[in-house]
Motif scaffolding. Sequence first.
Motif, PDB file in Angstrom:
ATOM      1  N   UNK A   1       0.830  -1.208   0.000  1.00  0.00           N
ATOM      2  CA  UNK A   1       0.000   0.000   0.000  1.00  0.00           C
ATOM      3  C   UNK A   1       0.861   1.252   0.000  1.00  0.00           C
ATOM      4  N   UNK A   2       2.015   1.195   0.674  1.00  0.00           N
ATOM      5  CA  UNK A   2       2.893   2.359   0.766  1.00  0.00           C
ATOM      6  C   UNK A   2       3.354   2.846  -0.603  1.00  0.00           C
ATOM      7  N   UNK A   3       3.303   1.979  -1.603  1.00  0.00           N
ATOM      8  CA  UNK A   3       3.762   2.367  -2.941  1.00  0.00           C
ATOM      9  C   UNK A   3       2.851   3.390  -3.620  1.00  0.00           C
ATOM     10  N   UNK A   4       1.634   3.575  -3.116  1.00  0.00           N
ATOM     11  CA  UNK A   4       0.728   4.544  -3.741  1.00  0.00           C
ATOM     12  C   UNK A   4       0.578   5.809  -2.893  1.00  0.00           C
ATOM     13  N   UNK A   5       1.482   5.995  -1.938  1.00  0.00           N
ATOM     14  CA  UNK A   5       1.433   7.204  -1.108  1.00  0.00           C
ATOM     15  C   UNK A   5       1.523   8.441  -1.996  1.00  0.00           C
TER      16      UNK A   5
ATOM     17  N   UNK B   1      -0.364   9.437  -4.254  1.00  0.00           N
ATOM     18  CA  UNK B   1      -0.913   9.263  -5.599  1.00  0.00           C
ATOM     19  C   UNK B   1      -2.443   9.188  -5.502  1.00  0.00           C
ATOM     20  N   UNK B   2      -3.172   9.787  -6.449  1.00  0.00           N
ATOM     21  CA  UNK B   2      -4.639   9.688  -6.405  1.00  0.00           C
ATOM     22  C   UNK B   2      -5.090   8.235  -6.523  1.00  0.00           C
ATOM     23  N   UNK B   3      -5.969   7.854  -5.628  1.00  0.00           N
ATOM     24  CA  UNK B   3      -6.514   6.493  -5.618  1.00  0.00           C
ATOM     25  C   UNK B   3      -8.034   6.587  -5.733  1.00  0.00           C
ATOM     26  N   UNK B   4      -8.600   5.896  -6.708  1.00  0.00           N
ATOM     27  CA  UNK B   4     -10.047   5.932  -6.915  1.00  0.00           C
ATOM     28  C   UNK B   4     -10.806   5.327  -5.746  1.00  0.00           C
ATOM     29  N   UNK B   5     -11.740   6.091  -5.210  1.00  0.00           N
ATOM     30  CA  UNK B   5     -12.578   5.653  -4.096  1.00  0.00           C
ATOM     31  C   UNK B   5     -14.015   6.068  -4.388  1.00  0.00           C
TER      32      UNK B   5
ATOM     33  N   UNK C   1      -1.843  11.231   5.749  1.00  0.00           N
ATOM     34  CA  UNK C   1      -2.165  12.277   4.768  1.00  0.00           C
ATOM     35  C   UNK C   1      -1.693  11.897   3.361  1.00  0.00           C
ATOM     36  N   UNK C   2      -0.915  10.819   3.260  1.00  0.00           N
ATOM     37  CA  UNK C   2      -0.480  10.349   1.950  1.00  0.00           C
ATOM     38  C   UNK C   2      -1.540   9.560   1.213  1.00  0.00           C
ATOM     39  N   UNK C   3      -2.683   9.316   1.871  1.00  0.00           N
ATOM     40  CA  UNK C   3      -3.810   8.663   1.202  1.00  0.00           C
ATOM     41  C   UNK C   3      -4.620   9.739   0.496  1.00  0.00           C
TER      42      UNK C   3
END
Length: 238
Positions: free
Chosen positions: A121-125, A127-131, A146-148
């Motif tokens: 999961x840390x690899x997408x810190x 970065x915009x993640x679709x939710x 805050x990286x989420x």
Amino acid sequence: MKAVLGGIALALAATSALAEELVVLVDTGTEMPMARFERGRLAAGIHKDIGDALAGALQRQARFLALPRKRLVTALAAGQADVLCSYRQEWLPGPFGWSQPFIPIDEVLIADRGVPAPRAVADVANQPVGTVLGFAHPEMTELLGTGFVREDSPSTEANLRKLAAGRMHYALIGRTFLDYHRKTGDFTLPIHPPLPVRSYMGQCAVSFAGRLPLAEVDRAISRLRKDGRIDAILARYR
């Protein structure tokens, strides 16, 4: 006199029919494979199949009440419905009984092939993640803080369209949704193997003002699990 007796018989029959219902509450914002609506009525999907199976195990007739998400808690608390399934207690604050967990739900992180495969999961810190708007992802928040960076959409299908259009590279999705949309050919974008984020079991919230006690609902669920009905329902959508 005969007319009076006939009226009483009809009233008793109507009361009996009502007592034999299982009213199942469904969120109108739910998508396939969980639910498909036609003219405001639940027509297909996992919610319908599980509701019908649960009603059958209780020797009742399922009736589905479709309402917007904001009205679910009030309707269930008032006894307008008996059960609301595939939820968890932390998602639905209210004075409800909760069945045994029995609906597997796996949340995964997907990434298109245009970016490196995330190995954690840390690899997408940052970065915009679709939710999906309104849905919480505590594991992501706990791990990334805050990286989420949420990229909210009104639905899972909207997130898949964004991915396909290259508007973002990552999204959180239920594995059941992903499997279904791949199976139907609605989502053909090449992606890396999904990264598991969390797994849990959905339950049914049971109204204390409804027609059935929690123990009776639990016994019916146990029968469905024992005879493989739940697994068979889910398998149809994979």
